[in-house]
Design a protein around this motif. Structure first.
Motif: not given
Length: 801
Positions: A567-571
Motif C-alpha cells: 500500500s502507498e503511504v502519504t507523508m
C-alpha cells in the motif's frame, strides 16, 4: 556527470578567445553584466587570486593529491567546454603563503593580551597585510572581493544604500569570514570565534557586531561557509517547526538536506535506489575502484569540491592530457596527421560561430544544431575545394593554350625565316635588298628567341602548377574517421549527438569554468554523497508517486520500490524539494519513475522541461590482474570505422593505481549500447584492446561491469545539455520554485508563496552537468527554503558605524 574534452592547449586558447568574442556579440544585458563581473574578478585579483587557488590546490608535489599531497602539474583536459585556465607551475609554496597571508586556525593564543592588536593598515577599519589572502578567499568562493554579488545586494539592501566606508567594511568582514573558513573547513566556523578574529584585525570592527553577525548568518545560510562534512562546535537541534521532504538522495538533495537540518528543520530524504549518490556511483570490488558516473573534478579554483577534498581526504589524481590515438585496425595514428586533422576540427568549430551569428538574423536558422552547422561547413569546404580544383584546371588549360599559340607563332616565324633565306640566295638581288633581308632575318631571330623564352617560362609555370595539383577530396576516408573521433569527444563532453546541441547556446556556460587542472578521485567519488548522508534520515527504496501542494502544506504519496503491491503511504510536510534528474522529470505517465504533480506544474515549467536536453554517456569497466598499457599516460583513443559509430569505445581511461580500464561510449552509440547484452559489450571492448595491444598481451578481465544510464528508471540518462530549441535561460526557469496558485515565472519569487522547490545540475545555468553544479544548487535551494519558511535575515543595525 561532468563535462570535459581532450584538446591541445594551443587550440584551447584560440577557441576560447573566439568563443568569448562571439558570446559578447549575442549576449543579453544580464549576460553582459555577468561577463563583466567575471572579467573584473580576473583583472583585479590577477596573480593573487591565482596563487590563492594554488595554495588550496597544491600543498606538496606527488602523483596523487589528497589533503596532504597534491600534484603540481599543468594539464588541460576538456572540451571546447571544455577548457581550463592556465596555472603557473613556477609558483612556490612560499609565494602562495605570501599571497594568502595569515591563514591559520583560531586558537587560544589569539586571545593573548600580550599580542599587539593595533591595526597596521591605513584604512578606516584597520586593513592589514592579510588582504591578499582575503581576496583569494573571495575568489575561491566565486565572489568578487570588492563588490557585492546580486545575491548579497538582495540580502543586504541596507549596505547597498550605505556609504562606501560601510560597504568596504562589509566586504572586509565577508572576506575575512571566508578566509577563516577556507583555512580550516574541518571545523565549524562559529560566530564567536569569527568575531574574535575580526576584533584582532582592527578596532573599527568592534563596532560592527550587528553587521558581522548578519554576515555570518548569510554566509552560513547560503553555503559559503559551514558546508560539507565538518566537526560541529554546536550540535544541531531541531528548533524550527518546519518539515521538508527531499526527493532524491543525489548530491544536490543531500547537500540541501544537510543545510536544512543545520537550520533546525526536520528533513526526510526519499531515495528510490538502495544507495545514495544518484549519478555519482563507484564500483568497488576487492582492490579495484572505478567511478561509474561522475568521475572528473573540473578544476579546483572556485570549486566547492576544494573544501570537500580537505574535509574528506579525497585522493585526487591529476589527469594527464597526452592521448595517443589508434586507427580502426589498431595502428597508431601518425602524429603529423593527428595534428593536422585536429587543427581542421578546431577551424570547423570556429567556423560554426559565423553561422551562429547569421542564425540570429535568419528565422529559419534559429534552431539550427551544432551538428547541422558542422556538416554545413564541411559541405562548404568541399564546394570550395571543388571550386579550387576547377580553377586549377582552368588555369592549366589557359597555360597550355598560351603554349600552343606560342608554338604556332614560332612556326610562322620559322616559315618567314626560310622565305628570307631563299630570297638571299637570289643572285639578282641588289646589295641594298640583301641588307634589308639580313636585317629582317635578325629581327625574326630575335622575335623567335623572345617566343622561346616565353615558352620556357610557360613550361616552368605549367610544371609548377602540375606539381601543386590540389586534392580533389576534402577529407579522405581516414581523415573523416579521425575527424569523427574529435566529434565523438565533443559528444562525450555534452552527452549527446551533435545534431541535438543548440548552435547558439551549446557552450553558454564557458565563462564560468573553474581554473586549474582536471582531476579524478582515486578512492571513488561516491565518498562524497556517502559522507553527506551520515546523520540524515534517508529512506531507501522509496519512490515518490505523487506530490500535492497547497497553501497549507504538501503531501507526498510514497510507494515501496521493492514491493509495488504494498500500500502507498502519504507523508505530510511544509515544503518539498524535488532533486530528481531532468530525465525523470521528462517521463510520461505510466512509466515506473513518473511523478504526478497536483496541481500540475505550470506551463512555463513544463515547457522548460521539454526544451532542455538530457543526454546519455556510458562506460565499460574492466579490471585486470596487470596492466598492458603505458602507465605514464592516462588516456588513449580508438577511432571508429563509421560516422554513426564514432562514439563507440572511442576513449579509454587508465588513471587508477590498480589495473583498471574505463572505456567510454558516447553519442548515438551510447543509446544503441543500452539494448546490447553486457557480455557482448565486454567482448567487443576486449576485441578493440587486443587489436591495439595484441591478443597475447590481454587476458580475460577479472571483473567487468557496464553502465546503462538511460535504461535506469531513476536517472534516464547522464546529464543535461542545451538542446537545439533551448537556451541557457531554461536552466534559470528550471531553478524556480512553483506555488499552488500557479504564479508566473516572473512573480513566483517576489509575490508567490512556493511550496515546491527544485535543485540539481539541470537547474544551474553557470555550472550545468557537473557535481559542483548540483552541490551548489542544493545550497541555493536550502537558503531559498529558509528565506520563505524561517524568514529573511533582518537588516543589520548600522547606526554605530
Amino acid at each position: 556527470m561532468g563535462r570535459k574534452m581532450i584538446i591541445s592547449e594551443e587550440e584551447r586558447k584560440r577557441k576560447e578567445a573566439e568563443r568569448k568574442r562571439l558570446a559578447r556579440a549575442r549576449e543579453t544585458p544580464e549576460e553582459k553584466e555577468a561577463r563583466l563581473e567575471k572579467q573584473r574578478v580576473r583583472t583585479k585579483l590577477a596573480k593573487q587570486a591565482r596563487a590563492a587557488l594554488l595554495e588550496q590546490q597544491l600543498e606538496k608535489e606527488g602523483d596523487y593529491t589528497s589533503d596532504e599531497d597534491v600534484e603540481v602539474e599543468q594539464k588541460v583536459h576538456r572540451r571546447h567546454r571544455h577548457q581550463s585556465a592556465h596555472i603557473n607551475d613556477n609558483f612556490s609554496v612560499n609565494d602562495m603563503e605570501h599571497v594568502f597571508g595569515a591563514l591559520r586556525p583560531f586558537s587560544a593564543e589569539d586571545e593573548s593580551d600580550d599580542e599587539d592588536t593595533t591595526p597596521s593598515g591605513s584604512g578606516p577599519y584597520g586593513e592589514r597585510s592579510m588582504d591578499a589572502g582575503q581576496e583569494g578567499a573571495a575568489f575561491q568562493s566565486r565572489l568578487v572581493h570588492n563588490e557585492l554579488s546580486a545575491e548579497e545586494q538582495e540580502a543586504f539592501p541596507e549596505i547597498v544604500t550605505a556609504n562606501n566606508d560601510i560597504k568596504n567594511l562589509y566586504l572586509k568582514i565577508r572576506n575575512r569570514f571566508l578566509q577563516l573558513w577556507l583555512d580550516n573547513p574541518k571545523q565549524e566556523l562559529v560566530y564567536e570565534a569569527a568575531k574574535v578574529a575580526l576584533c584582532r584585525d582592527g578596532t573599527g570592527f568592534q563596532a560592527s557586531s550587528s553587521l558581522s553577525m548578519k554576515t555570518h548568518l548569510f554566509l552560513s545560510r547560503h553555503g559559503y561557509i559551514n558546508f560539507g562534512i565538518f566537526k560541529r562546535v554546536h550540535p544541531v537541534r531541531q528548533i524550527q517547526k518546519v518539515k521538508v521532504i527531499v526527493i532524491g538522495a543525489g548530491i544536490s538533495g543531500l547537500a540541501a538536506a544537510r543545510q536544512l537540518q543545520s537550520f533546525g528543520m526536520e528533513v526526510t530524504v526519499l531515495e528510490a535506489r538502495g544507495r545514495v549518490g544518484g549519478r555519482i556511483a563507484t564500483f568497488h570490488k576487492d582492490k579495484y575502484t572505478a567511478d561509474l558516473g561522475a568521475m572528473v573534478v573540473t578544476g579546483l579554483g572556485g570549486n566547492p569540491i576544494t573544501v570537500l577534498r580537505k574535509q574528506l581526504n579525497m585522493e585526487l589524481i591529476s589527469i594527464k592530457q597526452t592521448c595517443t590515438l589508434y586507427e580502426t585496425d589498431g595502428k597508431r595514428v601518425c602524429r603529423a596527421k593527428d595534428i593536422l586533422v585536429e587543427k581542421e576540427f578546431n577551424q570547423l568549430l570556429e567556423s560554426t560561430s559565423g553561422i551562429s551569428r547569421d542564425a540570429m538574423k535568419r528565422e529559419k536558422w534559429k534552431n539550427l544544431s551544432l551538428g547541422d552547422a558542422l556538416e554545413l561547413v564541411i559541405k562548404v569546404q568541399e564546394k570550395r575545394l571543388q571550386r579550387k580544383v576547377n580553377e586549377h584546371w582552368k588555369t592549366l588549360s589557359e597555360l597550355y593554350n598560351k603554349k600552343k599559340n606560342l608554338i604556332v607563332a614560332q612556326k610562322q616565324i620559322q616559315e618567314k625565316v626560310e622565305e628570307v633565306k631563299n630570297n638571299l640566295c637570289d643572285r639578282n638581288a641588289t646589295t641594298e635588298a640583301k641588307n634589308k633581308m639580313i636585317e629582317r632575318w635578325r629581327q625574326l631571330s630575335q622575335e623567335f628567341d623572345r617566343k622561346e623564352a616565353e615558352k620556357r617560362t610557360l613550361e616552368s609555370n605549367i610544371r609548377a602548377k602540375e606539381e601543386k595539383e590540389p586534392s580533389q577530396i576534402y577529407l579522405s576516408r581516414k581523415d573523416r574517421q579521425l575527424l569523427d573521433w574529435h566529434f565523438a569527444n565533443l559528444e562525450f563532453a555534452n552527452a549527446t549527438p551533435l545534431e541535438s546541441l543548440s548552435l547558439r547556446h551549446w557552450n553558454q556556460d564557458d565563462a564560468y569554468e573553474f581554473t586549474g587542472i582536471h582531476l579524478a578521485v582515486h578512492n571513488g567519488y561516491a565518498l562524497v554523497p556517502t559522507s553527506y548522508a551520515d546523520s540524515l534520515d534517508v529512506r531507501f527504496h522509496k519512490a515518490a508517486k505523487q506530490i500535492a501542494y497547497t497553501d497549507k502544506g504538501c503531501k507526498v504519496v510514497v510507494q515501496s520500490v521493492n514491493d509495488e503491491d504494498s500500500s502507498e503511504v502519504t507523508m505530510e510536510c511544509d515544503a518539498v524539494l524535488c532533486t530528481i534528474p531532468l530525465g525523470v522529470l521528462k517521463e510520461e505517465k505510466g512509466s515506473k519513475s513518473y511523478i504526478e504533480f497536483n496541481p500540475p506544474l505550470p506551463e512555463w515549467k513544463r515547457s522548460a522541461i521539454k526544451r532542455l536536453g538530457y543526454g546519455n554517456l556510458n562506460k565499460v569497466i574492466l579490471c585486470f590482474e596487470k596492466s598492458f598499457w603505458d602507465d605514464n599516460n592516462h588516456l588513449f583513443g580508438h577511432i571508429g570505422s563509421t560516422t554513426s559509430s564514432r562514439g563507440e569505445l572511442f576513449l579509454f581511461w587508465t588513471m587508477y593505481r590498480e589495473p583498471v580500464v574505463i572505456a567510454l561510449v558516447a553519442g548515438k552509440a551510447a543509446n544503441i549500447m543500452e539494448n546490447v547484452p553486457d557480455r557482448v559489450i565486454v567482448a567487443r571492448t576486449l576485441q578493440v584492446l587486443r587489436g591495439i595491444f595484441g591478443a597475447e598481451a590481454i587476458a580475460e578481465p577479472k571483473y567487468s561491469t557496464v553502465t546503462k544510464w538511460k535504461s535506469d528508471p531513476w536517472s534516464r540518462g547522464s546529464y543535461s545539455y542545451v538542446a537545439a530549441h533551448s537556451s541557457g535561460e531554461d536552466y534559470d526557469v528550471m531553478a524556480l520554485p512553483v506555488d499552488p496558485q500557479g504564479s508566473s515565472a516572473k512573480d513566483v519569487i517576489k509575490k508567490g508563496k512556493p511550496r515546491l522547490f527544485f535543485a540539481g545540475e539541470h537547474t544551474m545555468r553557470n555550472y550545468p552537468a557537473t557535481v559542483h553544479g548540483a552541490l551548489l544548487s542544493g545550497a541555493r535551494e536550502s537558503a531559498r527554503i529558509a528565506d520563505f519558511f524561517i524568514g529573511k535575515l533582518a537588516p543589520a543595525d548600522l547606526s554605530q558605524l
